[in-house]
Write an enzyme that holds these catalytic residues in place. Structure first.
Site, short mmCIF file in Angstrom:
data_model
loop_
_atom_site.label_atom_id
_atom_site.label_comp_id
_atom_site.label_asym_id
_atom_site.label_seq_id
_atom_site.Cartn_x
_atom_site.Cartn_y
_atom_site.Cartn_z
N HIS A 208 -7.36 -1.71 7.44
CA HIS A 208 -7.01 -3.10 7.73
C HIS A 208 -6.91 -3.43 9.22
O HIS A 208 -6.79 -4.59 9.58
CB HIS A 208 -5.70 -3.50 7.04
N1 UDP Z 1 1.45 -0.70 1.63
C1 UDP Z 1 1.71 -1.27 0.39
N2 UDP Z 1 0.66 -1.73 -0.37
C2 UDP Z 1 -0.64 -1.62 0.04
C3 UDP Z 1 -0.90 -1.03 1.30
C4 UDP Z 1 0.16 -0.60 2.07
O1 UDP Z 1 2.87 -1.36 -0.02
O2 UDP Z 1 -1.54 -2.05 -0.71
C5 UDP Z 1 2.57 -0.23 2.42
C6 UDP Z 1 2.46 1.19 2.86
O3 UDP Z 1 2.94 2.06 1.88
C7 UDP Z 1 3.30 1.21 4.13
C8 UDP Z 1 3.08 -0.17 4.69
O4 UDP Z 1 2.60 -0.98 3.62
O5 UDP Z 1 4.66 1.38 3.82
C9 UDP Z 1 2.08 -0.13 5.81
O6 UDP Z 1 1.71 -1.40 6.15
P1 UDP Z 1 0.32 -1.75 6.82
O7 UDP Z 1 -0.65 -0.68 6.51
O8 UDP Z 1 0.01 -3.15 6.42
O9 UDP Z 1 0.69 -1.81 8.36
P2 UDP Z 1 0.87 -0.74 9.53
O10 UDP Z 1 1.82 0.31 9.07
O11 UDP Z 1 -0.46 -0.22 9.89
O12 UDP Z 1 1.46 -1.56 10.63
#
Ligand code: UDP
Length: 364
Positions: A208
Site C-alpha cells: 500500500h
Molecule cells: N491491517 C489490518 N487489515 C489489513 C491490513 C493491515 O488490520 O487488511 C493492520 C495490520 O495488521 C497492522 C496495521 O494494519 O496492524 C498496519 O497498517 P498499514 O499497513 O495500513 O500501515 P503502516 O503500518 O505501514 O503504517
C-alpha cells in the site's frame, strides 16, 4: 483533571490508539480523553471495524476530511482541528505515527501553545520522497514529548538535535497490541476457512505504500513476483483501496484476481490470524513487518529501506525492493529466519508501552 485530545485518522493509528486509550481509561476519572477522527480513512473496513473490534470509544468528533491530495487534506485538517482545540482547550494533543493527520494535529496544537505528544517518534527511512518521512520529521520537531519505540529511534532524534529530556523510550505500542489481541484473534477469527487456506500453507502479501502503488513499474514488478509465487503456493492479498485502484489502472485486476486470493481490507483480528498462520509474509507495511516478527513468521519487504532497521539487522526481515525475481526467490527459496521471543523484548519493550505513555501524560 487532565484532558487529552487524541488525533487519529488512518488504520494503523486506530490500532495504536486502542492500546493507549485503554491505558488512559485505566488512569481513572482524573484523565479524560477526547477522540478526534479526521476522516483520512473512511471506509467501514478501514475504520469502523477497528473501533468495534478493539473497543475504542466512538470519536467525540469526526471531521470527514479525506480523499484529497496531501496539501488539501493537511490544510483542511489544520483548520478544522484548530477550531476543535480552541473549543476544547486540552492539556495535551496526542498524535500517532506519520500520516497527514499526525502532522496536522501537531501543527494546529503547537501554534496554540498546546503541548504535543508523539507516539512512534524518531522513526526514519532517510527517504524524503516518502510523505510519511516529512510528516515524521516535522512532527518530531514540534512535539514536546516524543515516545520512541526502539533504540534506533532515540538515536535518530538525538542526531537531529532533539533534547534528551523530550525523548521517552517506552517501547512499541504495536507490541502491546500484538500481545493483547492475539488470543482474541485466535478465538474469534474464521478467516482461514472463509478464504479456504490451511495454516502454514500460504503467503500473506500486502502492498500500500505510495512509492509502490503510484509507480506503475514497481507495482507491476511486485505483482509479477507474487504471481510467480502463486504458481507454487497460495498467496492471500487483502487489497488496500489505493492498491486496488492502482491495479485497475494497470488493467491487471482480472489477471491478479485469477492468480492470487484477493480480499477486501481485513479487520485487525482476521489480519492477526492470517499473519500468525502464514508461511511467509511479504509486505511494504511498517506494522505488518513488526507483526511478522512478533509472530515469528519470515518477512520479505517490498522496499529499499525500512524504519525498522533492527529487523533487518537480526535477519528477521529481508529487503527485496520491487524486483520480481528477488521477490520470488526470497519467498519460495530463501525466506529470512524469524526468531522473536527475547528479541522482541530487547527491541520493542515489554508490552507495557501504553501504560508508560498514559503515566507520562498524566505526570506531564
Ligand atoms: N491491517 C489490518 N487489515 C489489513 C491490513 C493491515 O488490520 O487488511 C493492520 C495490520 O495488521 C497492522 C496495521 O494494519 O496492524 C498496519 O497498517 P498499514 O499497513 O495500513 O500501515 P503502516 O503500518 O505501514 O503504517
Amino acid at each position: 483533571m487532565i484532558k487529552i485530545l487524541t488525533v487519529i485518522g488512518a488504520r494503523p493509528q486506530f490500532i495504536k490508539a486502542a492500546v493507549v486509550s485503554r491505558a488512559l481509561r485505566g488512569q481513572g476519572p482524573d484523565v479524560r480523553e477526547f477522540i478526534l477522527h479526521t476522516g483520512q480513512h473512511y471506509d467501514a473496513n478501514m475504520s469502523d471495524v477497528f473501533f468495534d473490534e478493539l473497543d475504542i470509544p466512538r470519536p467525540d468528533r469526526h471531521l470527514g476530511i479525506g480523499g484529497g491530495t496531501h496539501g488539501q487534506n493537511t490544510g483542511r485538517m489544520i483548520e478544522a482541528i484548530e477550531a476543535v482545540l480552541m473549543a476544547e482547550q486540552p492539556d495535551w494533543v496526542l498524535v500517532y505515527g506519520d500520516t497527514d493527520s499526525t502532522l496536522a494535529g501537531a501543527l494546529a496544537a503547537v501554534k496554540l501553545h498546546i503541548p504535543v505528544a508523539h507516539v512512534e517518534a524518531g522513526l526514519r527511512s532517510f527517504n524524503r520522497r516518502m510523505p510519511e518521512e516529512i510528516n515524521r520529521i516535522l512532527t518530531d520537531q514540534v512535539a514536546d514529548l516524543l515516545f520512541t519505540p526502539t533504540a534506533s529511534a532515540v538515536a535518530n532524534l538525538r542526531a537531529e538535535g532533539i533534547a534528551a529530556e523530550r525523548i521517552r523510550p517506552v517501547g512499541d505500542v504495536m507490541y502491546d497490541a500484538a500481545l493483547f489481541y492475539a488470543e482474541r484473534a485466535m478465538a474469534r477469527s474464521t478467516i482461514l476457512d472463509r478464504l479456504g487456506v490451511m495454516p502454514g500453507q500460504y503467503v500473506l502479501a500486502t502492498v500500500h505504500r505510495a512509492e509502490n502503488t503510484d509507480d506503475p513499474e514497481r507495482l507491476r514488478a511486485i505483482l509479477r513476483g507474487l504471481m510467480a509465487v502463486a504458481r507454487e503456493r497460495s498467496v492471500v492479498c487483502p487489497l488496500h483501496p489505493r492498491t486496488r485502484g492502482a491495479i485497475e489502472r494497470l488493467g491487471m485486476l482480472d489477471e491478479i484476481g485469477r492468480a492470487l486470493i484477493l480480499c477486501e481490507p481485513l479487520g485487525y483480528l482476521d489480519m492477526v490470524m492470517l499473519e500468525r498462520q502464514a508461511a511467509v509474509i511479504a509486505t511494504d507495511s511498517g506494522g505488518v513487518q513488526k507483526e511478522a516478527f512478533f509472530y515469528q513468521v519470515p518477512c520479505v519487504v517490498f522496499r529499499q529501506e525500512t524504519e525498522w532497521v533492527e529487523l533487518v539487522e537480526i535477519g528477521a526481515a529481508q529487503l527485496v525492493g520491487a524486483e520480481a525475481e528477488r521477490i520470488q526467490s526470497a519467498i519460495l527459496l530463501n525466506p529470512p529466519e524469524a526468531e522473536a521471543g527475547e528479541a522482541s523484548v530487547a527491541i520493542f519493550g515489554e508490552g507495557e508501552s501504553g501504560q508508560k505513555i498514559a503515566t507520562a501524560l498524566r505526570q506531564g
